[in-house]
Write an enzyme that holds these catalytic residues in place. Structure first.
Site, short mmCIF file in Angstrom:
data_model
loop_
_atom_site.label_atom_id
_atom_site.label_comp_id
_atom_site.label_asym_id
_atom_site.label_seq_id
_atom_site.Cartn_x
_atom_site.Cartn_y
_atom_site.Cartn_z
N THR A 18 30.51 -18.37 -6.03
CA THR A 18 32.37 -18.32 -4.94
C THR A 18 32.92 -19.75 -5.58
O THR A 18 32.12 -20.39 -6.41
CB THR A 18 31.72 -18.76 -4.09
N ASP A 19 34.26 -19.42 -5.44
CA ASP A 19 35.18 -20.91 -5.56
C ASP A 19 34.74 -21.68 -4.32
O ASP A 19 34.66 -21.68 -3.50
CB ASP A 19 36.42 -20.74 -6.33
N ALA A 20 35.86 -22.56 -4.56
CA ALA A 20 36.66 -24.07 -3.26
C ALA A 20 36.33 -23.50 -1.83
O ALA A 20 36.67 -23.58 -1.01
CB ALA A 20 36.87 -25.24 -3.80
N GLY A 22 36.02 -20.14 -0.99
CA GLY A 22 34.78 -19.31 -0.70
C GLY A 22 34.37 -17.91 -1.29
O GLY A 22 34.15 -17.32 -0.42
N VAL A 23 35.63 -17.36 -2.11
CA VAL A 23 35.23 -16.13 -2.47
C VAL A 23 35.13 -16.34 -3.82
O VAL A 23 35.12 -17.08 -4.71
CB VAL A 23 36.93 -15.23 -2.50
#
Length: 151
Positions: A18-20, A22-23
């Site tokens: 995930t990225d910053a 949260g996905v």
């Protein structure tokens, strides 16, 4: 052999996927597509040494390379850390030297993403088009036998 055993795979989204926000970061989907394809080939009975170069367990390099010549993806809903995904592969032979695999990523009862990856067979030395490897032809043919049931 039941295609459900090698055309329906499972994956859990990990924090590192995930990225910053949260996905899942978009590029992960293509990595998962390729890994699902590799896993499907293994479950079907093909070894990675038969298909991919650079295998420690084989001194021979496959005569045919299968570069990706096209890929696309559509995202239907966010894919988040902890999501349990079912990945359905739908291989399709296009002609004697190319094929594509459709991927559907389901999370629960909804479709989270679709993707497509197209491969072209080329001679590893000359880099010219050639016939698909026999193992891939068998995998493609077997994938059309029977219909995948629901999970």
């Amino acid at each position: 052999m039941n295609p459900e055993n090698w055309l329906l795979l499972r994956r859990v989204v990990r924090f590192g996927d995930t990225d910053a926000a949260g996905v899942m970061h978009f590029h992960q989907l293509f990595r998962w597509c390729h890994e699902s394809w590799e896993e499907s080939l293994e479950h079907y009975g093909l070894t990675t040494a038969e298909i991919f170069p650079g295998n420690r367990n084989s001194e021979a390099t496959p005569e045919v390379a299968l570069p990706i010549v096209h890929c696309q993806a559509d995202f239907r809903s966010p894919i988040q850390n902890g999501d349990a995904l079912v990945v359905e592969l739908r291989p399709e032979s296009l002609n004697p030297n190319s094929f594509q695999v459709h991927f559907e990523f389901r999370c629960g009862d909804h479709i989270a993403a679709h993707a497509l990856i197209r491969h072209l067979a080329i001679n590893a030395q000359t880099r010219h088009r050639c016939a698909l490897p026999e193992g891939i032809d068998r995998w493609l043919e077997a994938s059309g036998v029977g219909k995948i049931g629901s999970i």
